[in-house]
Enzyme design. Sequence first.
Site, PDB file in Angstrom:
ATOM      1  N   TYR A 117      37.411  40.488  40.647  1.00 50.16           N
ATOM      2  CA  TYR A 117      37.950  40.486  41.983  1.00 50.16           C
ATOM      3  C   TYR A 117      37.511  39.302  42.739  1.00 50.16           C
ATOM      4  O   TYR A 117      36.738  38.353  42.080  1.00 50.16           O
ATOM      5  CB  TYR A 117      37.861  41.801  42.712  1.00 50.16           C
ATOM      6  CG  TYR A 117      38.634  42.756  41.814  1.00 50.16           C
ATOM      7  CD1 TYR A 117      40.002  43.070  41.743  1.00 50.16           C
ATOM      8  CD2 TYR A 117      38.009  43.854  41.189  1.00 50.16           C
ATOM      9  CE1 TYR A 117      40.400  43.962  41.028  1.00 50.16           C
ATOM     10  CE2 TYR A 117      38.490  44.867  40.419  1.00 50.16           C
ATOM     11  CZ  TYR A 117      40.088  44.946  40.295  1.00 50.16           C
ATOM     12  OH  TYR A 117      40.466  45.931  39.643  1.00 50.16           O
TER      13      TYR A 117
ATOM     14  N   THR B   7      38.941  54.138  40.955  1.00 48.68           N
ATOM     15  CA  THR B   7      40.375  53.821  41.604  1.00 48.68           C
ATOM     16  C   THR B   7      41.394  54.970  41.037  1.00 48.68           C
ATOM     17  O   THR B   7      41.487  55.380  40.093  1.00 48.68           O
ATOM     18  CB  THR B   7      41.028  52.636  41.133  1.00 48.68           C
ATOM     19  OG1 THR B   7      40.324  51.487  41.926  1.00 48.68           O
ATOM     20  CG2 THR B   7      42.393  52.256  41.599  1.00 48.68           C
TER      21      THR B   7
ATOM     22  N   HIS C  33      31.962  45.300  46.557  1.00 40.51           N
ATOM     23  CA  HIS C  33      32.576  45.105  45.022  1.00 40.51           C
ATOM     24  C   HIS C  33      32.573  43.746  44.604  1.00 40.51           C
ATOM     25  O   HIS C  33      33.486  43.031  45.310  1.00 40.51           O
ATOM     26  CB  HIS C  33      33.883  45.713  45.089  1.00 40.51           C
ATOM     27  CG  HIS C  33      34.527  45.821  43.919  1.00 40.51           C
ATOM     28  ND1 HIS C  33      33.908  45.382  42.496  1.00 40.51           N
ATOM     29  CD2 HIS C  33      35.360  46.695  43.309  1.00 40.51           C
ATOM     30  CE1 HIS C  33      34.557  45.695  41.281  1.00 40.51           C
ATOM     31  NE2 HIS C  33      35.555  46.556  41.892  1.00 40.51           N
TER      32      HIS C  33
ATOM     33  N   ASN D  53      40.090  41.727  34.113  1.00 40.32           N
ATOM     34  CA  ASN D  53      40.772  41.011  34.904  1.00 40.32           C
ATOM     35  C   ASN D  53      40.543  39.500  34.798  1.00 40.32           C
ATOM     36  O   ASN D  53      40.507  38.891  35.614  1.00 40.32           O
ATOM     37  CB  ASN D  53      40.459  41.424  36.461  1.00 40.32           C
ATOM     38  CG  ASN D  53      41.012  42.714  36.682  1.00 40.32           C
ATOM     39  OD1 ASN D  53      42.117  42.902  36.138  1.00 40.32           O
ATOM     40  ND2 ASN D  53      40.128  43.809  37.516  1.00 40.32           N
TER      41      ASN D  53
END
Length: 387
Positions: free
Chosen positions: A202, A41, A197, A257
């Site tokens: 996520y 990213t 992904h 995350n």
Amino acid sequence: MQIANQSAVKNLMLCDMKNLFEPCQAGQLQLASRIVMAPLTRNRAPNALANALMAEYYAQRANPATGAGLIITEATAISHQGQGYADVPGIWSAEQVKAWQSVTDAVHAKGGKIVVQLWHVGRISHTSLQPNGLAPVAPSAIVAKSKTVLIENGLPCFVPTSEPRALDLSEMPGIVYDYRRAAKNAIDAGFDGIEVHAANGYLIDQFLRADSNHRTDAYGGSIENRTRLLKEVMLAVCQEIGGGRCGIRISPVTPANDASDATPQTLFEHVVSFLGTLGLAYVHTIEGATGAARDFQQGATPFDYTALKKAYQQSGGHGAWMLNNGYDRALADHSLAEGADLIAFGKSFIANPDLATRLKQNGPYNTPDRSSFYGGTAVGYTDYPSL
Ligand code: 8OZ
């Protein structure tokens, strides 16, 4: 006589040994080397559109003789709702498809191969990035203990993720459709394939793990149910463009995350046993904590990656086995000898456009500058020198 035999055995082993710089077939993808540029990213796509600067960056790394045998793009949103960070690209609209075409053309002009990483962030988002400023979506209305990146006055700024709302059961086919459309768009944009992904906390990973998925419907509870979205998405993209052009990224034990689950071994062996039936190009596994300790552990025992690969192959999987996380030349050689097929290099590809050349001669390497990873200009992006 015994000496002659020993050297014959050694020669046989050497012939059999994989090396980073040789070709590798991954499903339908004919790769010129085993060196992969990992998805990274970089937040340089204002308005969610790929652009000329990005084309230059990828093209610099695309020649397989000096750079990557395969480039995996930065994570790319499959829908506006799938956006979670400032200035990341998308692949849901015709305008975005056209913008990506300049990148795939530039990569192919260098003889390279490129797949796009398809991304829905789920709860790792901020209301300011969502359609109509609404709440991000997730399996359950549980806030992630995590941050996302907004850009303010041209500078990255890390802010807590917003409180998500739980997806309604009736919305699930729409999410799967968005992945399918993105896979079709990828081929229209000239990509050689796609990577789903399913890593790093996520949306798909949020469904997989018990700690972020408290649903009581067909998408929550049992491992069968928590893996349902992943399975539906993979079936949809494979049906749309063919399994041999599809890969997937998983991160069985990463805490990234706020991803957490008490039994990752059982969960991910179930996942790869399904993946083995799809005829995929590759399975891409992040070992340990993403961008951090390779021996990071979740659950009671260290994760067994050999058992993971075995479960994939036992269910018929013959796609390339790609590994990632903190690789250097020595570790890459070691993992290839242990049976890996492809090695994905992340930060070292940020700083070294000619990484293959440098790996071949064991350095020297440029040092990546963390301050220019997320957002900004050509500085720290396309200005790292080749040897
Ligand atoms: C770093 C910053 C923002 C996003 C991931 C897509 O972890 C990312 C990401 C990494 O997979």
